[in-house]
Design a protein around this motif. Structure first.
Motif, PDB file in Angstrom:
ATOM      1  N   ASN A 109       0.848  -1.192   0.000  1.00  0.00           N
ATOM      2  CA  ASN A 109       0.000   0.000   0.000  1.00  0.00           C
ATOM      3  C   ASN A 109       0.885   1.244   0.000  1.00  0.00           C
ATOM      4  O   ASN A 109       1.401   1.664   1.045  1.00  0.00           O
ATOM      5  CB  ASN A 109      -0.907  -0.018   1.233  1.00  0.00           C
ATOM      6  CG  ASN A 109      -1.838   1.172   1.285  1.00  0.00           C
ATOM      7  OD1 ASN A 109      -1.944   1.931   0.306  1.00  0.00           O
ATOM      8  ND2 ASN A 109      -2.505   1.359   2.417  1.00  0.00           N
ATOM      9  N   ILE A 110       1.051   1.839  -1.147  1.00  0.00           N
ATOM     10  CA  ILE A 110       2.013   2.935  -1.308  1.00  0.00           C
ATOM     11  C   ILE A 110       1.642   4.167  -0.484  1.00  0.00           C
ATOM     12  O   ILE A 110       2.504   4.993  -0.158  1.00  0.00           O
ATOM     13  CB  ILE A 110       2.164   3.311  -2.804  1.00  0.00           C
ATOM     14  CG1 ILE A 110       3.452   4.128  -3.031  1.00  0.00           C
ATOM     15  CG2 ILE A 110       0.924   4.043  -3.309  1.00  0.00           C
ATOM     16  CD1 ILE A 110       3.766   4.363  -4.493  1.00  0.00           C
ATOM     17  N   VAL A 111       0.356   4.268  -0.120  1.00  0.00           N
ATOM     18  CA  VAL A 111      -0.087   5.433   0.655  1.00  0.00           C
ATOM     19  C   VAL A 111       0.768   5.611   1.914  1.00  0.00           C
ATOM     20  O   VAL A 111       1.097   6.737   2.311  1.00  0.00           O
ATOM     21  CB  VAL A 111      -1.587   5.311   1.017  1.00  0.00           C
ATOM     22  CG1 VAL A 111      -2.010   6.431   1.966  1.00  0.00           C
ATOM     23  CG2 VAL A 111      -2.433   5.327  -0.250  1.00  0.00           C
ATOM     24  N   ALA A 112       1.150   4.476   2.524  1.00  0.00           N
ATOM     25  CA  ALA A 112       1.965   4.519   3.739  1.00  0.00           C
ATOM     26  C   ALA A 112       3.266   5.278   3.527  1.00  0.00           C
ATOM     27  O   ALA A 112       3.781   5.903   4.467  1.00  0.00           O
ATOM     28  CB  ALA A 112       2.255   3.099   4.222  1.00  0.00           C
ATOM     29  N   ASP A 113       3.796   5.239   2.328  1.00  0.00           N
ATOM     30  CA  ASP A 113       5.116   5.824   2.065  1.00  0.00           C
ATOM     31  C   ASP A 113       5.069   7.163   1.337  1.00  0.00           C
ATOM     32  O   ASP A 113       6.113   7.801   1.155  1.00  0.00           O
ATOM     33  CB  ASP A 113       5.956   4.847   1.207  1.00  0.00           C
ATOM     34  CG  ASP A 113       6.463   3.667   2.026  1.00  0.00           C
ATOM     35  OD1 ASP A 113       6.668   3.843   3.241  1.00  0.00           O
ATOM     36  OD2 ASP A 113       6.658   2.583   1.444  1.00  0.00           O
ATOM     37  N   MET A 114       3.907   7.599   0.898  1.00  0.00           N
ATOM     38  CA  MET A 114       3.846   8.824   0.092  1.00  0.00           C
ATOM     39  C   MET A 114       4.133  10.057   0.951  1.00  0.00           C
ATOM     40  O   MET A 114       3.547  10.206   2.023  1.00  0.00           O
ATOM     41  CB  MET A 114       2.459   8.973  -0.560  1.00  0.00           C
ATOM     42  CG  MET A 114       2.203   7.985  -1.687  1.00  0.00           C
ATOM     43  SD  MET A 114       0.467   8.004  -2.226  1.00  0.00           S
ATOM     44  CE  MET A 114       0.383   9.573  -3.089  1.00  0.00           C
ATOM     45  N   LEU A 127      -9.361   3.277  -8.338  1.00  0.00           N
ATOM     46  CA  LEU A 127      -9.453   3.341  -6.871  1.00  0.00           C
ATOM     47  C   LEU A 127      -8.201   2.783  -6.189  1.00  0.00           C
ATOM     48  O   LEU A 127      -7.489   1.954  -6.748  1.00  0.00           O
ATOM     49  CB  LEU A 127     -10.705   2.607  -6.385  1.00  0.00           C
ATOM     50  CG  LEU A 127     -12.032   3.221  -6.859  1.00  0.00           C
ATOM     51  CD1 LEU A 127     -13.214   2.418  -6.342  1.00  0.00           C
ATOM     52  CD2 LEU A 127     -12.138   4.685  -6.421  1.00  0.00           C
ATOM     53  N   ASN A 128      -7.997   3.238  -4.944  1.00  0.00           N
ATOM     54  CA  ASN A 128      -6.783   2.858  -4.217  1.00  0.00           C
ATOM     55  C   ASN A 128      -6.651   1.354  -4.023  1.00  0.00           C
ATOM     56  O   ASN A 128      -5.572   0.783  -4.198  1.00  0.00           O
ATOM     57  CB  ASN A 128      -6.758   3.542  -2.840  1.00  0.00           C
ATOM     58  CG  ASN A 128      -6.770   5.052  -2.952  1.00  0.00           C
ATOM     59  OD1 ASN A 128      -6.772   5.607  -4.056  1.00  0.00           O
ATOM     60  ND2 ASN A 128      -6.781   5.747  -1.815  1.00  0.00           N
ATOM     61  N   HIS A 129      -7.779   0.709  -3.621  1.00  0.00           N
ATOM     62  CA  HIS A 129      -7.663  -0.730  -3.327  1.00  0.00           C
ATOM     63  C   HIS A 129      -7.388  -1.532  -4.595  1.00  0.00           C
ATOM     64  O   HIS A 129      -6.722  -2.561  -4.556  1.00  0.00           O
ATOM     65  CB  HIS A 129      -8.902  -1.252  -2.582  1.00  0.00           C
ATOM     66  CG  HIS A 129     -10.177  -1.254  -3.379  1.00  0.00           C
ATOM     67  ND1 HIS A 129     -11.004  -0.156  -3.489  1.00  0.00           N
ATOM     68  CD2 HIS A 129     -10.774  -2.215  -4.107  1.00  0.00           C
ATOM     69  CE1 HIS A 129     -12.063  -0.455  -4.226  1.00  0.00           C
ATOM     70  NE2 HIS A 129     -11.937  -1.703  -4.623  1.00  0.00           N
ATOM     71  N   PRO A 183      -9.857  13.555  -6.534  1.00  0.00           N
ATOM     72  CA  PRO A 183      -8.786  14.467  -6.953  1.00  0.00           C
ATOM     73  C   PRO A 183      -7.951  13.786  -8.030  1.00  0.00           C
ATOM     74  O   PRO A 183      -7.296  12.781  -7.750  1.00  0.00           O
ATOM     75  CB  PRO A 183      -7.969  14.664  -5.670  1.00  0.00           C
ATOM     76  CG  PRO A 183      -8.196  13.405  -4.883  1.00  0.00           C
ATOM     77  CD  PRO A 183      -9.561  12.893  -5.260  1.00  0.00           C
ATOM     78  N   MET A 184      -7.993  14.299  -9.243  1.00  0.00           N
ATOM     79  CA  MET A 184      -7.375  13.558 -10.337  1.00  0.00           C
ATOM     80  C   MET A 184      -6.868  14.467 -11.448  1.00  0.00           C
ATOM     81  O   MET A 184      -7.361  15.574 -11.645  1.00  0.00           O
ATOM     82  CB  MET A 184      -8.397  12.575 -10.938  1.00  0.00           C
ATOM     83  CG  MET A 184      -9.776  13.182 -11.246  1.00  0.00           C
ATOM     84  SD  MET A 184     -10.771  12.213 -12.457  1.00  0.00           S
ATOM     85  CE  MET A 184     -11.074  10.697 -11.587  1.00  0.00           C
ATOM     86  N   ILE A 223      -4.124   8.423  -6.263  1.00  0.00           N
ATOM     87  CA  ILE A 223      -2.741   8.180  -5.830  1.00  0.00           C
ATOM     88  C   ILE A 223      -1.773   8.549  -6.954  1.00  0.00           C
ATOM     89  O   ILE A 223      -0.805   9.286  -6.751  1.00  0.00           O
ATOM     90  CB  ILE A 223      -2.540   6.703  -5.435  1.00  0.00           C
ATOM     91  CG1 ILE A 223      -3.326   6.385  -4.162  1.00  0.00           C
ATOM     92  CG2 ILE A 223      -1.060   6.398  -5.252  1.00  0.00           C
ATOM     93  CD1 ILE A 223      -3.237   4.924  -3.733  1.00  0.00           C
ATOM     94  N   VAL A 224      -2.049   8.033  -8.136  1.00  0.00           N
ATOM     95  CA  VAL A 224      -1.154   8.301  -9.256  1.00  0.00           C
ATOM     96  C   VAL A 224      -1.130   9.795  -9.563  1.00  0.00           C
ATOM     97  O   VAL A 224      -0.070  10.370  -9.855  1.00  0.00           O
ATOM     98  CB  VAL A 224      -1.584   7.484 -10.500  1.00  0.00           C
ATOM     99  CG1 VAL A 224      -0.739   7.871 -11.695  1.00  0.00           C
ATOM    100  CG2 VAL A 224      -1.480   5.997 -10.235  1.00  0.00           C
ATOM    101  N   SER A 225      -2.285  10.442  -9.457  1.00  0.00           N
ATOM    102  CA  SER A 225      -2.347  11.882  -9.724  1.00  0.00           C
ATOM    103  C   SER A 225      -1.461  12.650  -8.740  1.00  0.00           C
ATOM    104  O   SER A 225      -0.720  13.562  -9.125  1.00  0.00           O
ATOM    105  CB  SER A 225      -3.796  12.379  -9.640  1.00  0.00           C
ATOM    106  OG  SER A 225      -4.561  11.813 -10.692  1.00  0.00           O
ATOM    107  N   GLN A 226      -1.525  12.273  -7.464  1.00  0.00           N
ATOM    108  CA  GLN A 226      -0.692  12.945  -6.464  1.00  0.00           C
ATOM    109  C   GLN A 226       0.798  12.709  -6.738  1.00  0.00           C
ATOM    110  O   GLN A 226       1.615  13.636  -6.628  1.00  0.00           O
ATOM    111  CB  GLN A 226      -1.069  12.437  -5.055  1.00  0.00           C
ATOM    112  CG  GLN A 226      -0.416  13.202  -3.917  1.00  0.00           C
ATOM    113  CD  GLN A 226      -0.872  14.669  -3.871  1.00  0.00           C
ATOM    114  OE1 GLN A 226      -2.066  14.950  -3.947  1.00  0.00           O
ATOM    115  NE2 GLN A 226       0.084  15.596  -3.792  1.00  0.00           N
TER     116      GLN A 226
END
Lengths: 452, 452
Positions: free
Chosen positions: A18-23, A230-232, A319-320, A345-348
């Motif tokens: 889950n890349i969110v943890a590291d962003m 979506l994230n999942h 948000p995209m 996620i990719v957009s951010q």
């Protein structure tokens, strides 16, 4: 060295990343279109099982892959990693090219990596039926297959132009037991609304999403499933990159560049996120490039804005990078990439310049695909050809610069169901249409939502 | 135990197995149709490179696979052996079912196993162009792919009914750089002769062979290639069974029954011959069953007779189980099995009761294929469904008898290009037509050649 680097079933990853943890900057939350406030789990509960909603907002770094899902994954996973010796030779490049081949799945693409866990979590929570949309048909095929394994009914809204152009795709879904409707259809309010405005509408992913979401929203026994964005969904695909990392280690190599085609983001996220982790954790500087069609260039020519995921405006605001939710891409053949927006996620990550994007016209893509088929043997899906076009650009540049570099590419699926597109290319019927800045500005101007 | 038993590239066999060395009664020689005398190499030299002619008559037990061929084999080989846990569960059978999956090749079937060495030996001897026929398209695709890798021109005569029904197949061959003609065509004397008698001829494998042979016979720079029937073709396919034997040993198991679909024999030979070797050498009693369509039942209802390999009568006379070289099978969808005769080796083995044969109507076959797709995931080629029908019969019998047994099955290819046949089945349009004894007798009566 062997041409294929293979993992045993025992070596298959037991966790998704889950890349969110590291962003460094977390993705912004989705908003309720009415209140413009961040939505809570209860807003998504009519559409998704709770376990997937939890994954959608999770900040845990590693998420267990359930044993039953891993068992089904072994029907085709781990997938092989190839060294593209023949392609390298044809390009006379000093670059080393590796590709991860996801076309070995029964559905012929990477999509079952998320279809199977989505069906599993729905089954766990007693869901009887899942509705979804499909463009080129890869996602619909994957979900039909996964639902069949878990005994869940599956109803697919397929973009009408693809439904008519690709009858084999529909039949595969039927073979797996799914019901398939051409979208826009008369079965939903969203479909009727579109048809009343334009009876000849060829459909779009955005429209098909509106229909599938409506079906789930109106029936308590039915949930909805999305194949990208979506994230999942992106997280489930990280098994690709996690395997590829193990395989690159076995080959005693590490990519300088990771490349994947880009539609909504799941394909790109799947292979690249586990390598971005090395950038975050170990200070590596692996370049990750998303390859998108010049006819639907949200990453390279879109804006970062809150926008709807669908056309009618039934989804939360996400948000995209987007071309506007009313954007109708020209009917190029890489149907799976014809989507107006990119996942949050990719957009951010793109906004933070942690990843790169590049666009290609389709003739260049099919030229790349033909060279690949004639050297490596596999006929790639048109979506995959976009990534291949980037690979070939990078390999040629390595030759010009006389530098070696290591390229890893996600060959996300085969083109067996897309031969009509190859026919169009071979017979000189493919046309490259330049999108004007005017067209893009007009489409973006229709977004009346929040700036980010 | 893992679901897939995998071999590394290093474990790939380095020799093909030539069953002729072990056969108690050797296959009878092909005869010149005029003199009725055994033909020598010079008769075949206009059609085949000398190395393949040597293999055709070899009695050596093991033949080296050239390194360049093995290198290309690694584009997809070794192929996986699967334990069909999901199918076993659905059938609630005590039988253990294994399948060797050849659909992972770029062409999607087992056919490249012989296409690659055939192209290689032709290249070695300076051949510029190869002509061939194809029915369902599997063989033509494989040869197009192989010729492209060696820079040889490829010209394919495709049975007209398939050419029209399966445009994607033609496009795949074009993608690999081959020229494809609908057969019968106006490009050959054989084609013109057939068309003058029947302008609406749907074509047949026998007719397409006549055309391809004529093209090679009339041009010194062109050779001909056949995708089944001949000894060297069957031998090249034994890599399937040699790998499967290693994989069964890894699984700590050995089949009681080996099953494969039967057209001309290459698929069946490929998986079964290395297990028949155990019967010959070690006194094992592994049953090998060839599964053929009830609409083209040469093994179960044909006669053992010298007959032509083609329709017009351009080939040598081959000792074969045959329905007569003028036999026109009803247009069932398993195009690859629509051939009037069986290869000389397989025919001799059947005559000596060393192998078995069984026929199935197509509805039973598609029912089997659908069950397979819905449990194991892969949508099988219609040809493969015939073998699956036998597998399911045997698994059900094991259940009735309360006996365990081990079944090995050759899943020779995927059905991605054959979805129209699944559509016909799913929509109830498939019909089972019983061939009358009268029809078969009439067709056989037209063979005026030597009794064996």
């Amino acid at each position: 060295m062997e041409r294929k680097i293979i993992l045993s079933e025992k070596e298959m990853p037991e966790y998704w990343y889950n890349i969110v943890a590291d962003m460094p900057n977390k993705p912004l939350p989705p908003l309720h279109p009415g209140t413009k406030q961040p939505i809570g789990p209860e807003t998504l509960a009519p559409l998704f099982p709770m376990e997937l909603i939890k994954q959608e907002v999770s900040t845990e770094k590693w998420i267990d892959i359930p044993e039953e899902v891993r068992d089904i994954y072994t029907l085709w996973r781990p997938t092989p990693l190839y060294r593209a010796y023949n392609l390298e030779k044809a390009l006379d490049t000093p670059a080393k090219i590796y590709y991860k081949y996801e076309g070995v799945s029964p559905a012929g693409s990477h999509k079952p990596n998320t279809a199977v866990p989505q069906a599993y979590y729905n089954k766990q929570e007693g869901v009887k039926k899942i509705s979804t949309e499909t463009g080129a048909g890869q996602w619909g095929t994957a979900l039909s297959f996964a639902c069949q394994l878990f005994g869940i009914e599956c109803e697919v809204y397929m973009v009408k132009v693809s439904y008519n152009q690709k009858p084999y795709r529909r039949i595969v879904m039927n073979t797996y037991g799914a019901k398939v409707h051409a979208s826009p259809s008369e079965l939903t309010q969203a479909g009727k609304q579109i048809l009343s405005q334009n009876p000849d509408s060829p459909g779009s992913l955005g429209i098909a999403i509106s229909e599938a979401v409506e079906v789930a929203a109106n029936d308590p026994g039915t949930k909805y499933a999305l194949g990208s964005v979506l994230n999942h969904v992106l997280m489930h695909q990280t098994i690709i990159g996690l395997e590829a990392l193990k395989q690159m280690e076995k080959a005693g190599d590490l990519p300088d560049i990771v490349i994947a085609p880009f539609g909504g983001g799941s394909n790109f996220a799947g292979i690249s996120f586990p390598f971005l982790r090395l950038n975050f954790e170990e200070g590596k500087s692996i370049r990750c490039i998303a390859s998108e069609p010049a006819s639907c260039p949200k990453l390279t020519r879109g804006v970062f804005r809150y926008d709807f995921g669908d056309t009618v405006g039934m989804t939360p605001l996400i948000p995209m990078y987007t071309l506007g939710h009313n954007f109708v891409p020209s009917p190029i053949h890489a149907g799976g990439l014809r989507y107006h927006g990119a996942g949050a996620i990719v957009s951010q990550l793109l906004k933070d310049q942690l990843i790169e994007a590049r666009s290609h016209f389709q003739k260049e893509c099919f030229e790349a695909g033909l060279l690949f088929a004639r050297t490596e043997g596999i006929v790639p899906a048109p979506e995959a050809n976009h990534g291949l076009a980037t690979v070939i650009q990078e390999a040629k540049q390595a030759k010009e610069e006389g530098k070696t570099k290591t390229i890893l590419f996600n060959l996300c699926g085969h083109g067996n169901f897309d031969m009509a597109a190859y026919e169009a290319y071979l017979s000189g019927k493919l046309v490259d249409e330049e999108l004007t800045s005017d067209q893009i500005e007009k489409s973006i101007a229709q977004i009346d939502h929040l700036q980010v």
